[in-house]
Motif scaffolding. Sequence first.
Motif, mmCIF file in Angstrom:
data_model
loop_
_atom_site.group_PDB
_atom_site.id
_atom_site.type_symbol
_atom_site.label_atom_id
_atom_site.label_comp_id
_atom_site.label_asym_id
_atom_site.label_seq_id
_atom_site.Cartn_x
_atom_site.Cartn_y
_atom_site.Cartn_z
ATOM 1 N N SER A 1 127.380 36.869 20.323
ATOM 2 C CA SER A 1 126.243 35.934 20.397
ATOM 3 C C SER A 1 125.631 35.912 21.782
ATOM 4 N N LEU A 2 126.478 35.895 22.794
ATOM 5 C CA LEU A 2 125.973 35.839 24.166
ATOM 6 C C LEU A 2 125.318 37.161 24.563
ATOM 7 N N THR A 3 125.887 38.266 24.124
ATOM 8 C CA THR A 3 125.265 39.569 24.393
ATOM 9 C C THR A 3 123.863 39.614 23.795
ATOM 10 N N THR A 4 123.732 39.155 22.564
ATOM 11 C CA THR A 4 122.432 39.117 21.898
ATOM 12 C C THR A 4 121.469 38.205 22.650
ATOM 13 N N ALA A 5 121.952 37.062 23.115
ATOM 14 C CA ALA A 5 121.103 36.123 23.857
ATOM 15 C C ALA A 5 120.574 36.772 25.135
ATOM 16 N N PHE A 6 121.435 37.470 25.861
ATOM 17 C CA PHE A 6 120.976 38.156 27.073
ATOM 18 C C PHE A 6 119.890 39.170 26.755
ATOM 19 N N MET A 7 120.073 39.915 25.675
ATOM 20 C CA MET A 7 119.146 40.992 25.360
ATOM 21 C C MET A 7 117.791 40.487 24.861
ATOM 22 N N THR A 8 117.676 39.181 24.584
ATOM 23 C CA THR A 8 116.365 38.636 24.217
ATOM 24 C C THR A 8 115.449 38.540 25.430
ATOM 25 N N GLU B 1 119.615 32.792 38.415
ATOM 26 C CA GLU B 1 119.605 31.403 37.947
ATOM 27 C C GLU B 1 119.009 31.308 36.542
ATOM 28 N N ALA B 2 117.953 32.078 36.277
ATOM 29 C CA ALA B 2 117.343 32.090 34.942
ATOM 30 C C ALA B 2 118.315 32.674 33.923
ATOM 31 N N LEU B 3 119.078 33.673 34.340
ATOM 32 C CA LEU B 3 120.075 34.251 33.440
ATOM 33 C C LEU B 3 121.170 33.236 33.130
ATOM 34 N N CYS B 4 121.568 32.437 34.107
ATOM 35 C CA CYS B 4 122.552 31.370 33.870
ATOM 36 C C CYS B 4 121.991 30.318 32.919
ATOM 37 N N SER B 5 120.717 30.019 33.037
ATOM 38 C CA SER B 5 120.081 29.067 32.119
ATOM 39 C C SER B 5 120.120 29.595 30.690
ATOM 40 N N LEU B 6 119.935 30.899 30.540
ATOM 41 C CA LEU B 6 120.010 31.527 29.226
ATOM 42 C C LEU B 6 121.405 31.335 28.636
ATOM 43 N N VAL B 7 122.432 31.475 29.466
ATOM 44 C CA VAL B 7 123.819 31.255 29.025
ATOM 45 C C VAL B 7 123.987 29.813 28.558
ATOM 46 N N ASP B 8 123.487 28.878 29.362
ATOM 47 C CA ASP B 8 123.590 27.459 29.015
ATOM 48 C C ASP B 8 122.865 27.162 27.704
ATOM 49 N N ASP B 9 121.679 27.754 27.525
ATOM 50 C CA ASP B 9 120.908 27.544 26.306
ATOM 51 C C ASP B 9 121.626 28.089 25.070
ATOM 52 N N ALA B 10 122.475 29.103 25.278
ATOM 53 C CA ALA B 10 123.224 29.688 24.159
ATOM 54 C C ALA B 10 124.487 28.877 23.821
ATOM 55 N N GLY B 11 124.727 27.795 24.582
ATOM 56 C CA GLY B 11 125.854 26.927 24.285
ATOM 57 C C GLY B 11 127.105 27.199 25.088
#
Length: 73
Positions: free
Chosen positions: A20-27, A55-65
């Motif tokens: 799930s997190l890999t997919t979130a990064f690739m978006t 920092e934006a990449l960390c926000s993406l992680v946070d948004d993915a839960g």
Amino acid sequence: MTKTVRIALQGLTCDGCVSSLTTAFMTNPAVESVTVTREPSQATVTYNSAETTPEALCSLVDDAGFEGTVSES
């Protein structure tokens, strides 16, 4: 300019989380490649620094839960 950042992760409990997190990064179109591992719990992300920031990449992680912080290399 291409850069690589290591992000320490919290909340990864299974291979589904990794997927799930890999997919979130690739978006994010600025992400060129990503490797997410549970042991150690981290993501290594290669990205276009003209288009995004760690920092934006960390926000993406946070948004993915999950929880992500830039790891000192």
